[in-house]
Design an enzyme around this catalytic site. Structure first.
Site, PDB file in Angstrom:
ATOM      1  N   GLU A   1      67.187  81.669  -8.903  1.00  0.00           N
ATOM      2  CA  GLU A   1      68.191  81.507  -7.857  1.00  0.00           C
ATOM      3  C   GLU A   1      68.076  80.146  -7.178  1.00  0.00           C
ATOM      4  OE1 GLU A   1      69.434  85.833  -6.417  1.00  0.00           O
ATOM      5  OE2 GLU A   1      67.414  85.334  -5.769  1.00  0.00           O
TER       6      GLU A   1
ATOM      7  N   CYS B   1      56.158  88.231  -0.008  1.00  0.00           N
ATOM      8  CA  CYS B   1      57.213  87.496  -0.713  1.00  0.00           C
ATOM      9  C   CYS B   1      57.822  88.335  -1.829  1.00  0.00           C
ATOM     10  CB  CYS B   1      56.617  86.215  -1.288  1.00  0.00           C
ATOM     11  SG  CYS B   1      57.787  85.279  -2.299  1.00  0.00           S
TER      12      CYS B   1
ATOM     13  N   CYS C   1      67.993  74.455  -1.909  1.00  0.00           N
ATOM     14  CA  CYS C   1      66.674  75.053  -2.139  1.00  0.00           C
ATOM     15  C   CYS C   1      66.574  75.390  -3.626  1.00  0.00           C
ATOM     16  CB  CYS C   1      66.576  76.309  -1.264  1.00  0.00           C
ATOM     17  SG  CYS C   1      65.032  77.180  -1.447  1.00  0.00           S
TER      18      CYS C   1
ATOM     19  N   CYS D   1      64.450  82.875   3.063  1.00  0.00           N
ATOM     20  CA  CYS D   1      63.109  82.599   2.537  1.00  0.00           C
ATOM     21  C   CYS D   1      62.448  83.876   2.074  1.00  0.00           C
ATOM     22  CB  CYS D   1      62.187  82.074   3.625  1.00  0.00           C
ATOM     23  SG  CYS D   1      62.640  80.520   4.250  1.00  0.00           S
TER      24      CYS D   1
ATOM     25  N   CYS E   1      51.790  86.494  -3.269  1.00  0.00           N
ATOM     26  CA  CYS E   1      51.770  86.550  -1.807  1.00  0.00           C
ATOM     27  C   CYS E   1      52.465  87.843  -1.393  1.00  0.00           C
ATOM     28  CB  CYS E   1      52.489  85.339  -1.224  1.00  0.00           C
ATOM     29  SG  CYS E   1      51.800  83.790  -1.840  1.00  0.00           S
TER      30      CYS E   1
ATOM     31  N   CYS F   1      56.751  84.201 -10.420  1.00  0.00           N
ATOM     32  CA  CYS F   1      55.662  83.407  -9.840  1.00  0.00           C
ATOM     33  C   CYS F   1      54.355  84.021 -10.298  1.00  0.00           C
ATOM     34  CB  CYS F   1      55.759  83.443  -8.309  1.00  0.00           C
ATOM     35  SG  CYS F   1      54.653  82.267  -7.504  1.00  0.00           S
TER      36      CYS F   1
HETATM   37  N1  SAH Z   1      55.909  78.927  -3.714  1.00  0.00           N
HETATM   38  C1  SAH Z   1      56.125  77.998  -2.677  1.00  0.00           C
HETATM   39  C2  SAH Z   1      57.590  77.765  -2.379  1.00  0.00           C
HETATM   40  C3  SAH Z   1      58.520  78.939  -2.287  1.00  0.00           C
HETATM   41  S1  SAH Z   1      58.448  80.033  -0.941  1.00  0.00           S
HETATM   42  C4  SAH Z   1      55.391  78.391  -1.448  1.00  0.00           C
HETATM   43  O1  SAH Z   1      54.878  79.496  -1.400  1.00  0.00           O
HETATM   44  O2  SAH Z   1      55.277  77.548  -0.540  1.00  0.00           O
HETATM   45  C5  SAH Z   1      59.255  79.271   0.441  1.00  0.00           C
HETATM   46  C6  SAH Z   1      58.693  79.743   1.803  1.00  0.00           C
HETATM   47  O3  SAH Z   1      59.129  81.077   2.151  1.00  0.00           O
HETATM   48  C7  SAH Z   1      57.187  79.793   1.796  1.00  0.00           C
HETATM   49  O4  SAH Z   1      56.674  79.276   3.009  1.00  0.00           O
HETATM   50  C8  SAH Z   1      56.947  81.278   1.725  1.00  0.00           C
HETATM   51  O5  SAH Z   1      55.649  81.601   2.133  1.00  0.00           O
HETATM   52  C9  SAH Z   1      58.008  81.812   2.604  1.00  0.00           C
HETATM   53  N2  SAH Z   1      58.259  83.249   2.441  1.00  0.00           N
HETATM   54  C10 SAH Z   1      57.940  84.021   1.385  1.00  0.00           C
HETATM   55  N3  SAH Z   1      58.350  85.297   1.609  1.00  0.00           N
HETATM   56  C11 SAH Z   1      58.922  85.322   2.828  1.00  0.00           C
HETATM   57  C12 SAH Z   1      59.561  86.349   3.598  1.00  0.00           C
HETATM   58  N4  SAH Z   1      59.706  87.572   3.127  1.00  0.00           N
HETATM   59  N5  SAH Z   1      60.053  86.013   4.809  1.00  0.00           N
HETATM   60  C13 SAH Z   1      59.970  84.747   5.276  1.00  0.00           C
HETATM   61  N6  SAH Z   1      59.400  83.741   4.580  1.00  0.00           N
HETATM   62  C14 SAH Z   1      58.869  84.022   3.371  1.00  0.00           C
HETATM   63 FE1  SF4 Z   2      55.001  82.491  -5.194  1.00  0.00          FE
HETATM   64 FE2  SF4 Z   2      56.301  83.633  -3.144  1.00  0.00          FE
HETATM   65 FE3  SF4 Z   2      53.730  82.992  -2.901  1.00  0.00          FE
HETATM   66 FE4  SF4 Z   2      55.567  81.054  -2.945  1.00  0.00          FE
HETATM   67  S1  SF4 Z   2      55.350  82.631  -1.377  1.00  0.00           S
HETATM   68  S2  SF4 Z   2      53.622  81.119  -4.088  1.00  0.00           S
HETATM   69  S3  SF4 Z   2      57.053  81.972  -4.424  1.00  0.00           S
HETATM   70  S4  SF4 Z   2      54.563  84.520  -4.339  1.00  0.00           S
END
Ligand code: SAH
Ligand code: SF4
Length: 391
Positions: free
Chosen positions: A104, A131, A117, A354, A128, A124
Site C-alpha cells: 500500500e 503494528c 508514504c 500509521c 512490532c 515485514c
Molecule cells: N518499519 C518502519 C516504517 C513503517 S511504520 C518503522 O517501523 O519505523 C511507520 C510508523 O508507524 C512507525 O513509527 C510505526 O512504529 C508506527 N506504527 C505502527 N503501528 C502503529 C499503530 N497501530 N498506530 C500508530 N502508529 C503505528
Molecule cells: Fe515492521 Fe510495523 Fe515494526 Fe515498522 S512498525 S518494523 S512496519 S512491524
C-alpha cells in the site's frame, strides 16, 4: 480467488523495465544496444521528468529508435488494484506488482503540499506488536522499480508531470513509512531514493525525504553516509524492557546502541533534527514517569518527537492512550524544551493511518496474535511497575 485467476495476474513480460535502473545501469543497458550515453539521458528525462509511460510519447527520438527500444524495454509502473480517498482527503492505493503481490501507498495532503508514504517490503520480518503490518509475514523485498513506481503512480493520480520546477508541488515530500522495514531492504531503497532525488528527474531532495526505521543500527550508519535523508526512529519506549516487549528488534539492537547511532548520524543538528516517533499505548508507555525517562534518554541528541495516537486495527489488543494523558505527556516534553506535536491521525476511515497498512498474507491468526500481544503487554506493565517501585 481461484488458482487460475491468481495465475492470470502474473505478468509474462520479459523485456527489461527501465524504471528503477540506476543511472549507471540505464547507461549500460543503452550501451549494450549500441546507443550513445546522451540517448540514455534523454530517456531518463522522459521517464522521470515528463512522466512518460511508453516510448511512443518520446517524440524527440527517431521512430526507428523508439521501435528498437520498444523491442527491448518497457517503462512500467506497478498497477493500482484499488484507490480509495478518505473523507479527510488522504488517498490510499493498493498497489499490485508483476507477481501478483501487493503493498500500500498513501498520500497525506496538507493545504498546498503533502507527503507520499511509500512501502519498502511486502509484509515485514519484524513483529512490532502494535503494528498491523507486523502481523503479516515478510513475503519479499520490493525492487527499486516497485519503490520508485509507487511515487510515480501517485504523481500520475495527481497529474503532477512534468516535474514542477518551482517546488510548489502537492506531492512535495516522501516518507519511507509504509509497509516494511526500509533498512532491511537497504540496497533497493537506496537505489530508488537516488533516482527520486536526482535533479534532472523527479527531484525530491534529501531534505524532503524521511526514512523511518525500527532501529536497524548498522544500516542507520549506511543510510547517513550514502543517502543523508532525514531520519525518523520508531522509539515508542524509553527503556529496554518495555521496548523489547513491543518491538522485538530491541533485543538485537538495544537502546544504548540505537542512541549512539543517532548521535553519530551525519547532519544531525538543531536545524536538522532526528524525529523520534512515539506511539501512545494506554498504560504501557504513556505515564509521566515514561515521559521523564524519555527526556533523560535523548538529552544529548538534536531531536524532536512525533507523538502518534495509536491507530487501532481489527484484532489488536492495544488501546490508544486517553486524550488528556497524551496532552500531558506532550506538555512534559515541551516543558523540557522539546518539540513534541501530537500527530493527527489521517485516513483512519480507509485504514490508511500509521500502522494500519496490511495486505492479505496472514502470519498469525487474529486470535493468536491478540492473545500473545495481550499477555506481553501485561508483562511489560508489571516490569515497568517493579522497576518504578524499586527506585
Ligand atoms: N518499519 C518502519 C516504517 C513503517 S511504520 C518503522 O517501523 O519505523 C511507520 C510508523 O508507524 C512507525 O513509527 C510505526 O512504529 C508506527 N506504527 C505502527 N503501528 C502503529 C499503530 N497501530 N498506530 C500508530 N502508529 C503505528
Ligand atoms: Fe515492521 Fe510495523 Fe515494526 Fe515498522 S512498525 S518494523 S512496519 S512491524
Amino acid at each position: 480467488m481461484s488458482p487460475d485467476s491468481a495465475r492470470a495476474e502474473v505478468s509474462t513480460e520479459t523485456r527489461t523495465n527501465l524504471v528503477g535502473l540506476s543511472r549507471a545501469a540505464l547507461g549500460e543497458a543503452f550501451a549494450a544496444l549500441g546507443e550513445k550515453p546522451f540517448r540514455a539521458k534523454q530517456v531518463w528525462h522522459w521517464i522521470y521528468h515528463r512522466g512518460a509511460r511508453d516510448f511512443a510519447a518520446m517524440t524527440d527520438l527517431s521512430k526507428d529508435l523508439r521501435a528498437k527500444l520498444e523491442n527491448h524495454f518497457v517503462v512500467a509502473r506497478p498497477t493500482v488494484a484499488r484507490e480509495q480517498t478518505s473523507t479527510d482527503r488522504t488517498r490510499k492505493w493498493l498497489v499490485q506488482f508483476d507477481d501478483g503481490q501487493k503493498a500500500e501507498t498513501v498520500f497525506i495532503p496538507e493545504d498546498d503540499r503533502g507527503a507520499v508514504c511509500v512501502s519498502s517490503q511486502v509484509g515485514c520480518t519484524l513483529t512490532c506488536r502494535f503494528c498491523h503490518t507486523g502481523t503479516q509475514r515478510l513475503v519479499r523485498n520490493l525492487t527499486p522499480a516497485e519503490i520508485v513506481g509507487q511515487f510515480m503512480l501517485a504523481r500520475d493520480s495527481y497529474g503532477e508531470w512534468p516535474t514542477p520546477t518551482d517546488e510548489r508541488r502537492m506531492l512535495s515530500n516522501i516518507v519511507m513509512m509504509g509497509m516494511g522495514e526500509p533498512l532491511y531492504n537497504f540496497d533497493n531503497v537506496a537505489t530508488a531514493l537516488k533516482i527520486i532525488m536526482a535533479n534532472d528527474g523527479i527531484a525530491v531532495g534529501k531534505r524532503r525525504i524521511t526514512l523511518s526505521t525500527s532501529g536497524v543500527v548498522p544500516e542507520i550508519r549506511r543510510c547517513g553516509a550514502e543517502l543523508g535523508v532525514n531520519l525518523a526512529i520508531s522509539l515508542h519506549a524509553p527503556d529496554d524492557d518495555t521496548r523489547s516487549v513491543i518491538m522485538p528488534i530491541n533485543k538485537k539492537y538495544p537502546l544504548k546502541e540505537l542512541m549512539q547511532a543517532c548521535r553519530d548520524y551525519p547532519g544531525a543538528s538543531n536545524a536538522r533534527r532526528i524525529t523520534f516517533e512515539y506511539v501512545m499505548l494506554k498504560g504501557l508507555n504513556d505515564t509521566p514517569a515514561h515521559a521523564r525517562a524519555l527526556i533523560k534518554l535523548v538529552k544529548d541528541i538534536p531531536c524532536k518527537f512525533n507523538l502518534i495516537p495509536f491507530n487501532p486495527w481489527p484484532g489488536t489488543p492495544y488501546e490508544c492512550s486517553d486524550a488528556a494523558t497524551i496532552d500531558s505527556f506532550a506538555q512534559t516534553l515541551w516543558d523540557a524544551g522539546f518539540t513534541a506535536p501530537i500527530r493527527t491521525p489521517r485516513g483512519r476511515d480507509i485504514l490508511a493511518a500509521c500502522g494500519q497498512l496490511k495486505t492479505d498474507s496472514e502470519r498469525l491468526s487474529a486470535k493468536e496474535s491478540r492473545e500473545r500481544a495481550a499477555a506481553e503487554a501485561e508483562a511489560a506493565k508489571v516490569m515497568w511497575a517493579e522497576k518504578e517501585s524499586s527506585v
